[in-house]
Scaffold this motif. Structure first.
Motif, short mmCIF file in Angstrom:
data_model
loop_
_atom_site.label_atom_id
_atom_site.label_comp_id
_atom_site.label_asym_id
_atom_site.label_seq_id
_atom_site.Cartn_x
_atom_site.Cartn_y
_atom_site.Cartn_z
N ALA A 162 -7.24 -33.13 -79.74
CA ALA A 162 -7.11 -33.84 -81.60
C ALA A 162 -6.21 -35.04 -80.99
N PHE A 163 -5.29 -34.91 -79.91
CA PHE A 163 -3.73 -35.40 -80.19
C PHE A 163 -4.36 -37.02 -78.72
N ALA A 164 -5.34 -37.16 -79.00
CA ALA A 164 -5.53 -38.16 -77.54
C ALA A 164 -5.84 -39.41 -77.92
N GLY A 165 -5.81 -39.68 -78.78
CA GLY A 165 -5.75 -41.14 -80.12
C GLY A 165 -4.35 -41.41 -80.09
N ILE A 166 -3.52 -41.11 -79.84
CA ILE A 166 -2.04 -41.48 -80.30
C ILE A 166 -1.05 -42.23 -79.12
N GLY A 167 -0.68 -43.60 -79.71
CA GLY A 167 -0.19 -44.04 -78.26
C GLY A 167 0.99 -44.25 -78.56
N HIS A 168 1.89 -44.14 -80.15
CA HIS A 168 2.88 -44.58 -80.30
C HIS A 168 3.96 -43.26 -80.30
N VAL A 169 3.10 -42.33 -79.67
CA VAL A 169 3.75 -41.52 -79.53
C VAL A 169 3.83 -40.40 -78.14
N ARG A 170 5.26 -40.04 -77.93
CA ARG A 170 6.07 -39.34 -76.46
C ARG A 170 5.57 -37.76 -76.40
N PHE A 171 4.43 -36.76 -75.99
CA PHE A 171 4.79 -35.21 -76.09
C PHE A 171 5.06 -34.88 -74.71
N LEU A 172 5.84 -34.27 -75.02
CA LEU A 172 6.57 -32.83 -73.79
C LEU A 172 5.43 -32.21 -74.61
N VAL A 173 4.25 -31.79 -73.23
CA VAL A 173 3.27 -30.71 -73.75
C VAL A 173 4.08 -29.09 -72.65
N ARG A 174 4.07 -28.09 -73.46
CA ARG A 174 4.77 -26.93 -72.67
C ARG A 174 3.50 -25.93 -72.23
N LEU A 175 3.01 -25.66 -71.49
CA LEU A 175 1.87 -24.73 -70.56
C LEU A 175 2.73 -23.24 -70.34
N ILE A 176 1.26 -22.52 -69.97
CA ILE A 176 1.39 -21.32 -69.17
C ILE A 176 2.25 -21.77 -67.45
N ARG A 177 0.41 -22.49 -67.05
CA ARG A 177 0.98 -23.27 -66.05
C ARG A 177 0.55 -24.80 -65.56
N ALA A 178 0.71 -25.26 -64.98
CA ALA A 178 0.38 -27.15 -64.67
C ALA A 178 -0.67 -26.73 -64.40
N PRO A 179 -1.94 -27.36 -65.59
CA PRO A 179 -2.66 -27.79 -65.58
C PRO A 179 -3.67 -28.52 -64.28
N ALA A 180 -4.61 -27.84 -64.13
CA ALA A 180 -5.76 -28.44 -63.03
C ALA A 180 -6.36 -30.06 -63.40
N GLU A 181 -6.49 -30.21 -64.58
CA GLU A 181 -7.15 -32.29 -64.50
C GLU A 181 -5.30 -32.63 -65.21
N PRO A 182 -5.79 -34.01 -65.16
CA PRO A 182 -4.90 -34.81 -66.25
C PRO A 182 -5.42 -34.37 -67.58
N LEU A 183 -4.19 -34.31 -68.84
CA LEU A 183 -4.39 -33.69 -69.93
C LEU A 183 -5.15 -35.65 -70.92
N PRO A 184 -5.50 -34.87 -72.22
CA PRO A 184 -6.44 -35.66 -72.79
C PRO A 184 -5.16 -36.92 -73.20
N LEU A 185 -4.02 -36.87 -72.98
CA LEU A 185 -2.94 -37.39 -74.32
C LEU A 185 -3.23 -39.33 -72.99
N CYS A 186 -2.30 -39.94 -74.37
CA CYS A 186 -1.49 -41.16 -73.55
C CYS A 186 -1.05 -41.19 -72.73
N HIS A 187 0.67 -40.76 -73.74
CA HIS A 187 2.33 -39.93 -72.84
C HIS A 187 2.17 -38.99 -72.94
N TYR A 188 1.85 -38.61 -71.87
CA TYR A 188 2.76 -37.27 -72.00
C TYR A 188 3.86 -36.60 -70.21
N GLU A 189 3.95 -35.56 -70.96
CA GLU A 189 5.08 -35.25 -69.62
C GLU A 189 5.13 -34.16 -69.38
N ILE A 190 5.21 -32.86 -68.71
CA ILE A 190 4.24 -30.98 -68.95
C ILE A 190 5.94 -30.30 -68.74
#
Ligand code: NAP
Length: 261
Positions: free
Chosen positions: A149-177
């Motif tokens: 749902a957040f894929a189209g947002i280009g001007h926000v940097r996301f810090l994404v907290r997950l239980i474990r590191a994902p196997a695939e890249p996330l569908p976000l423009c700018h992010y850290e995990i």
């Protein structure tokens, strides 16, 4: 059910409450119960659970009803996460079809503090619309399922907290995990938000003590919180504490023994 046979209880779990309930059932009933916890299998290494564990979906409501009949399940307790709407619906339909009593163990929602700056979002898409208007550095703690749902947002940097590191890249423009499993301390949450210059928190209205510290940290830092509201709960008998769920089992058990005599 005759008194000598253990009562077979299926807990639909994947939550801290589900794990606590399995423990509490053995603590109260010992060998008079057989407890099976069902997990979806989303996390690779589930925490140890008291009793038997079954991992993986049932195949919809019909599959669940078949399982309940095949495994002679006496009672079902739906202790799933408030956002796990599909399995809760399946639980209602499956239990109705198989004639098995069902209880919902609902996690109480968080209550806002007067200094909180919460903005309610209807769903993940609404939260994505709002975050683009509010922040530049967002901490996103909604799990992996709704990130698209957040894929189209280009001007926000996301810090994404997950239980474990994902196997695939996330569908976000700018992010850290950042990875981690609750409970999280207030000090750690405060530090995480301050160090990363977070200006908005996006989370689900999950409730529960294990992840509440982020809300207190956001309040202390005067951050806005975009809170995605819960899907509507399933109808049915509902309790909000593990103890009340164990009491329900006790009452059902007494009634079943009474009928068998
Ligand atoms: P969901 O959308 O409600 O369910 C999707 C499907 O996954 C269900 O139809 C069922 O497959 C299977 N499933 C879900 N929970 C199951 C369980 N406890 N045991 C066996 N099968 C299950 O579920 P979700 O939101 O992906 O959540 C999956 C699990 O993670 C749940 O156990 C939930 O308690 C836990 N959890 C969810 C969240 C969240 O934010 N959604 C957060 C923390 C923990 P079949 O139709 O094949 O039976």
């Amino acid at each position: 059910m005759a008194e000598a046979e253990p009562l077979h209880i299926l807990i639909l779990g994947g939550t801290g409450e589900g794990a606590a309930l399995a423990e509490a059932l053995f603590a109260r009933f010992g060998k008079r119960v057989r407890v099976t916890s069902a997990l979806a299998g989303r996390t690779g290494s589930p925490a140890p659970l008291a009793g038997e564990v079954r991992i993986g979906g049932f195949g919809g409501a019909e599959g669940l009803a078949d399982y309940l009949r095949e495994q002679a399940v006496d009672l079902v307790i739906d202790a799933t996460h408030p956002f796990a709407a599909q399995i809760s619906r399946n639980a209602r339909l499956g239990c109705e079809a198989a004639g098995v009593p069902r209880l919902i163990l609902e996690r109480p929602p968080w209550q806002p503090h007067p200094l909180d700056r919460w903005i309610e979002a209807l769903d993940a898409a609404d939260a994505a619309r709002l975050v683009g208007m509010i922040g530049r550095r967002a901490l996103l703690t909604i799990g992996q399922g709704d990130l698209a749902a957040f894929a189209g947002i280009g001007h926000v940097r996301f810090l994404v907290r997950l239980i474990r590191a994902p196997a695939e890249p996330l569908p976000l423009c700018h992010y850290e995990i950042v990875t981690g499993r609750g409970p999280f301390s207030l000090g750690a949450e405060h530090h995480l938000m301050a160090r990363n210059a977070i200006d908005v928190l996006v989370c689900k209205a999950s409730g529960g003590a294990a992840t509440e510290a982020k809300l207190v940290a956001a309040r202390e830092l005067s951050l806005k919180v975009i809170m995605i509201r819960r899907p509507p709960p399933e109808p049915g008998e509902t309790v909000r504490t593990v103890e009340a769920a164990v009491d329900w089992v006790e009452a059902r058990r007494s009634a079943m023994i009474g009928k068998a005599e």
